[in-house]
Design a protein around this motif. Structure first.
Motif, PDB file in Angstrom:
ATOM      1  N   UNK A  90      -7.706  11.167  -1.846  1.00 46.60           N
ATOM      2  CA  UNK A  90      -7.016   9.961  -1.424  1.00 46.60           C
ATOM      3  C   UNK A  90      -6.390   9.257  -2.680  1.00 46.60           C
ATOM      4  N   UNK A  91      -6.958   9.578  -3.677  1.00 45.90           N
ATOM      5  CA  UNK A  91      -6.318   8.854  -5.017  1.00 45.90           C
ATOM      6  C   UNK A  91      -5.070   9.602  -5.435  1.00 45.90           C
ATOM      7  N   UNK A  92      -5.080  11.101  -5.372  1.00 48.85           N
ATOM      8  CA  UNK A  92      -3.679  11.985  -5.272  1.00 48.85           C
ATOM      9  C   UNK A  92      -2.767  11.280  -4.454  1.00 48.85           C
TER      10      UNK A  92
ATOM     11  N   UNK B 128      -4.882   3.132   1.474  1.00 46.54           N
ATOM     12  CA  UNK B 128      -5.403   2.033   0.647  1.00 46.54           C
ATOM     13  C   UNK B 128      -6.947   1.617   1.381  1.00 46.54           C
ATOM     14  N   UNK B 129      -6.623   1.424   2.668  1.00 46.29           N
ATOM     15  CA  UNK B 129      -7.805   0.650   3.631  1.00 46.29           C
ATOM     16  C   UNK B 129      -8.905   2.076   3.456  1.00 46.29           C
ATOM     17  N   UNK B 130      -8.488   3.221   3.520  1.00 48.26           N
ATOM     18  CA  UNK B 130      -9.490   4.536   3.414  1.00 48.26           C
ATOM     19  C   UNK B 130     -10.169   4.455   2.182  1.00 48.26           C
TER      20      UNK B 130
ATOM     21  N   UNK C 151      -8.373   4.342  10.310  1.00 47.08           N
ATOM     22  CA  UNK C 151      -7.504   4.302   9.191  1.00 47.08           C
ATOM     23  C   UNK C 151      -6.586   5.681   8.841  1.00 47.08           C
ATOM     24  N   UNK C 152      -7.586   6.616   8.824  1.00 48.71           N
ATOM     25  CA  UNK C 152      -6.886   8.097   8.623  1.00 48.71           C
ATOM     26  C   UNK C 152      -5.914   8.408   9.868  1.00 48.71           C
ATOM     27  N   UNK C 153      -6.419   8.192  11.070  1.00 45.50           N
ATOM     28  CA  UNK C 153      -5.356   8.568  12.028  1.00 45.50           C
ATOM     29  C   UNK C 153      -4.030   7.648  11.956  1.00 45.50           C
ATOM     30  N   UNK C 154      -4.238   6.275  11.596  1.00 48.81           N
ATOM     31  CA  UNK C 154      -2.892   5.519  11.389  1.00 48.81           C
ATOM     32  C   UNK C 154      -2.105   6.156  10.346  1.00 48.81           C
ATOM     33  N   UNK C 155      -2.818   6.613   9.002  1.00 47.13           N
ATOM     34  CA  UNK C 155      -1.927   7.277   7.868  1.00 47.13           C
ATOM     35  C   UNK C 155      -1.255   8.618   8.460  1.00 47.13           C
TER      36      UNK C 155
END
Length: 471
Positions: A199-201, A421-423, A439-443
């Motif tokens: 996620x950071x990457x 960011x929410x994840x 949130x992952x699905x939305x991304x």
């Protein structure tokens, strides 16, 4: 949205020329052309020929010969659209073009809509959506930088970067979804530490791509530059010197330029749109007043303001102090715009005068970039071009980094970053897997919007409506 009929269109610009290319695509493209084509080699049919071959012959309508042509055959799936494609290279007469197109229409073709060939390439998996959009950018590119970016995106540079992020995120999403199926066992398939690293990457990559849009937008659309100043300071002469042609009328009569004059110039592969404006002064002339009003409108629209000053006038008592006041006022009024002060008529100034002006300007607290030039003698114009180019961050371009130029991609990247960011917050607060998955699905959805893995007819219609017909 998926059409099975055969389409035809002129693939070269309309109008008379040496040659023209008429393109057909669809199941019947080769059969229809065969019915209108008479090879110089008797009994030779296009349908029996290998793909990617060219054949000399005539387009005929019954006993009437329309033109001698070269016909290129591309058989599916190894063609631009993924369908059977035929390209007829004929002589560039308007009459011949229309006769051949009308003949194909009578034989069962339909006129292609804007961008329909590229749309079919997308629907048949030959291009993803961002690559298809890069085709339009490539066609409209008018400088080296925009051409370079469009070529990189058409080759899949941007797509591959997004696809890699999406694939890695999708793998973790699958593991989290799997955890939901075994919620009662309270097991954890997705390593949360690895997921946080990913996620950071992703956040770093998204921020880099989003930040690149400011450069990409400049490269794609050019930088508007307003040339402003009092009458008779050499604004029109400077425009002519920059463009290396007599684009604007030059006169000793104050108020000669009453309307804005615009033209574009490529500097170091970057497009700049220069705007010569009416001289700013108090006037009772109605027409000139309108021109001065437009000057301020153009300053609002410009990203760079060239504040031109007659160096000879600065020798007058109080004129230099007045200039400093005007510079400060301009900077305060337009704080977001790059300001370059240009002292013109350098050839008429002594070294002592130049030093005095420099010293006075240097003591100014808000000292902008200052250049001495002689627009009439073309002295210092190259220095000005280098300064203008320095306002554009071309480092990413030189390093061949991915640069975002499409506002649709920019919008999707912003939305994807918001969801990622929410994840990240969810991981830090030990949010439950089912809420993380949302949130992952939305991304993933917003990543898919860019490449076309998630799309709809309305979106495709809006994108391809901006293409030229025949592409």
């Amino acid at each position: 949205m998926i059409h099975q009929d055969t389409i035809v269109a002129l693939a070269t610009p309309s109008g008379a020329g040496a040659i023209a290319i008429i393109r057909l695509s669809g199941k019947e493209a080769i059969t229809i052309t065969d019915g209108c084509f008479k090879s110089v080699l008797n009994k030779k049919t296009l349908s029996s020929q290998k793909t990617h071959t060219i054949h000399l012959g005539h387009i005929v309508d019954g006993i009437k010969t329309i033109d001698e042509v070269l016909v290129s055959v591309f058989k599916n799936p190894n063609s631009y659209t993924g369908e059977d494609v035929v390209e007829v290279s004929c002589h560039g007469s308007n009459y011949i073009q229309q006769e051949i197109i009308q003949l194909f229409l009578r034989k069962g073709c339909r006129m292609a809509t804007a961008g329909e060939f590229t749309l079919r390439a997308f629907l048949n998996g030959k291009l993803d959506l961002s690559q298809a959009e890069a085709v339009a950018d490539l066609i409209s590119s008018d400088n080296e930088a925009s051409h370079q970016i469009a070529m990189q995106q058409m080759r899949g540079g941007f797509s591959s970067e997004i696809a890699k992020l999406r694939e890695e995120l999708l793998n973790f999403a699958s593991l989290i979804e799997l955890e939901l199926d075994f919620a009662e066992e309270d097991v954890e398939f997705a390593d949360r530490t690895q997921f946080k690293t990913l996620v950071d990457r992703i956040i770093l990559v998204l921020k880099r791509l989003i930040d690149s849009f400011s450069v990409g937008n400049v490269i794609k659309n050019g930088i508007p530059v307003a040339i402003v100043g009092e009458p008779n300071v050499g604004k029109s002469t400077l425009l002519n010197a920059l463009l290396n042609e007599e684009r604007a009328i030059v006169s000793d009569i104050a108020g000669t330029t009453r309307d804005t004059i615009e033209d574009e110039l490529s500097i170091g592969g970057i497009g700049f749109r220069f705007i010569d404006t009416a001289g700013i002064r108090d006037t009772k002339d109605v027409v000139e007043s309108i021109g001065i009003k437009k000057t301020f409108e153009k300053i609002e629209q410009a990203q760079v303001v060239l504040f031109l000053v007659d160096g000879c006038q600065l020798a007058v008592d109080g004129k230099l102090d007045f200039l400093l006041v005007e510079i400060n006022k301009t900077q305060n009024q337009y704080p977001q715009k790059a300001l370059i002060v240009i002292i013109n008529k350098k050839d008429l100034l002594s070294g002592e005068t130049i030093n005095t002006i420099n010293t006075k300007l240097t003591t100014n607290n808000q000292q902008p970039t200052t250049i001495f030039i002689s627009a009439k003698n073309n002295d210092g114009v190259d220095d000005l071009k280098n300064v203008l180019l320095s306002f554009v961050n071309t480092g990413a371009l030189r390093n061949n980094d991915t640069i975002v130029t499409n506002s649709r991609h920019y919008d999707s990247l912003l939305k994807a970053l918001e969801d990622i960011d929410k994840v990240k917050i969810g991981l830090e607060t030990n949010l439950s897997g089912d809420l993380l998955a949302i949130d992952i699905r939305q991304a993933l959805y917003h990543f898919g919007e860019i490449t076309g893995q998630v799309t709809n007819d309305e979106l495709l219609g809006n994108i391809f409506a901006n293409f030229c017909i025949g592409k």
